[in-house]
Design an enzyme around this catalytic site. Sequence first.
Site, PDB file in Angstrom:
ATOM      1  N   LYS A 100      42.654 -68.602 -12.784  1.00 12.62           N
ATOM      2  CA  LYS A 100      43.589 -68.061 -13.775  1.00 12.62           C
ATOM      3  C   LYS A 100      43.542 -68.940 -15.017  1.00 12.62           C
ATOM      4  O   LYS A 100      43.832 -70.126 -14.967  1.00 12.62           O
ATOM      5  CB  LYS A 100      45.010 -68.014 -13.209  1.00 12.62           C
ATOM      6  CG  LYS A 100      46.005 -67.468 -14.222  1.00 12.62           C
ATOM      7  CD  LYS A 100      47.439 -67.625 -13.794  1.00 12.62           C
ATOM      8  CE  LYS A 100      48.328 -67.666 -15.020  1.00 12.62           C
ATOM      9  NZ  LYS A 100      49.718 -67.963 -14.682  1.00 12.62           N
ATOM     10  N   GLY A 161      58.851 -68.618 -17.280  1.00 15.63           N
ATOM     11  CA  GLY A 161      60.067 -69.232 -16.763  1.00 15.63           C
ATOM     12  C   GLY A 161      61.359 -68.758 -17.415  1.00 15.63           C
ATOM     13  O   GLY A 161      62.434 -69.266 -17.107  1.00 15.63           O
ATOM     14  N   GLY A 188      57.754 -64.596 -16.797  1.00 12.50           N
ATOM     15  CA  GLY A 188      58.976 -64.112 -17.437  1.00 12.50           C
ATOM     16  C   GLY A 188      59.859 -63.214 -16.592  1.00 12.50           C
ATOM     17  O   GLY A 188      60.912 -62.771 -17.044  1.00 12.50           O
ATOM     18  N   THR A 210      58.808 -68.926 -11.011  1.00 16.87           N
ATOM     19  CA  THR A 210      60.159 -69.432 -11.240  1.00 16.87           C
ATOM     20  C   THR A 210      61.232 -68.519 -10.642  1.00 16.87           C
ATOM     21  O   THR A 210      62.197 -69.014 -10.052  1.00 16.87           O
ATOM     22  CB  THR A 210      60.415 -69.604 -12.756  1.00 16.87           C
ATOM     23  OG1 THR A 210      59.312 -70.293 -13.319  1.00 16.87           O
ATOM     24  CG2 THR A 210      61.683 -70.383 -13.021  1.00 16.87           C
TER      25      THR A 210
END
Lengths: 257, 72
Positions: A100, A161, A188, A210
């Site tokens: 990634k 996050g 997000g 997160t």
Amino acid sequence: MINDKLIIAKKKFNSRLIVGTGKYKTMSECAKAIKLSGADIVTVAVRRVNISDKKKPLLMDYIDPKKITYLPNTAGCFTSEEALRTLRLAREIGGWKLVKLEVLGDKKNLFPDMIETLRSTEVLTKEGFKVMVYCNDDPLMAKRLENVGASAIMPLAAPIGSGLGILNPTNIKIIRSQTKLPVIVDAGLGQASDATIAMELGCDGVLANTAIAKAKKPFLMSLAFKDAVIAGRQSYLAGRIEKTIYGSASSPTTGII
Amino acid sequence: MKKIKKIKIKVNGKFSTINENLSLFTLLNQLKIPLKKVAIELNHEIVDKKKLNNIKLKKDDKIEIVHFIGGG
């Protein structure tokens, strides 16, 4: 649904949920949350070995890379050079080619630097890497990434996050409609329903870190994300009804007493 | 008896004093590095883990040893 697999760089995965391994309180909490999520792929970061504290637990001792696909990332890289160095090292650890890429451009909002990202994607692809690319929700840039050989497009839902959810569903839909590559919403997301929305937009997968790791109950959130991704995918495949501005009775209007 | 010369190198950003001509393999062994779980760079070049024994360390060498940790 049995044959409905996520395919990235010709490799098949059962789960459409990819989870990050950062921000957990402990390694064992991380390992349990991952198990509960049902994910086949986890993202991992490349960092210096702590040579002064040799007893520090190692990620590989908790999450077996033979059982789950490690997806090395370039988190924290702000230039193409740093990202390339990181992924070449990652490949050296154990032959990882599926990676990634994320090249950040701004420390505050963590938005990707798309010029550096595009350049890195091209170089890495030529070196034989299969590059899943973290990018803006910009259809034109997504197309350019595809043109230089990306293996998957990973548009952000919102800043990393932030937990804001999908800020621009229209762009995500456009990105999905214009490419043959898998589209995986990355970054997000704040709660399980955000993952469902991503899947209902037609995305091929979702990446969450997160939202799970920092939930009050990470294990429960991990389960919620698992179900949310499955529900979203099923809903997308089932095909939603058209929206109308008028009501349409669910019960027959004939035979009313 | 010839005195062994000491040299300064940098390992993961920290200075370290070692015997001259120590092999990279011996150094990593001394540091108890699990070789299968790391990648190694010597002066910004990735090192082939099979050739560690052939590499003798020199003054001012910079070594980076990295592994996977949790990340999103």
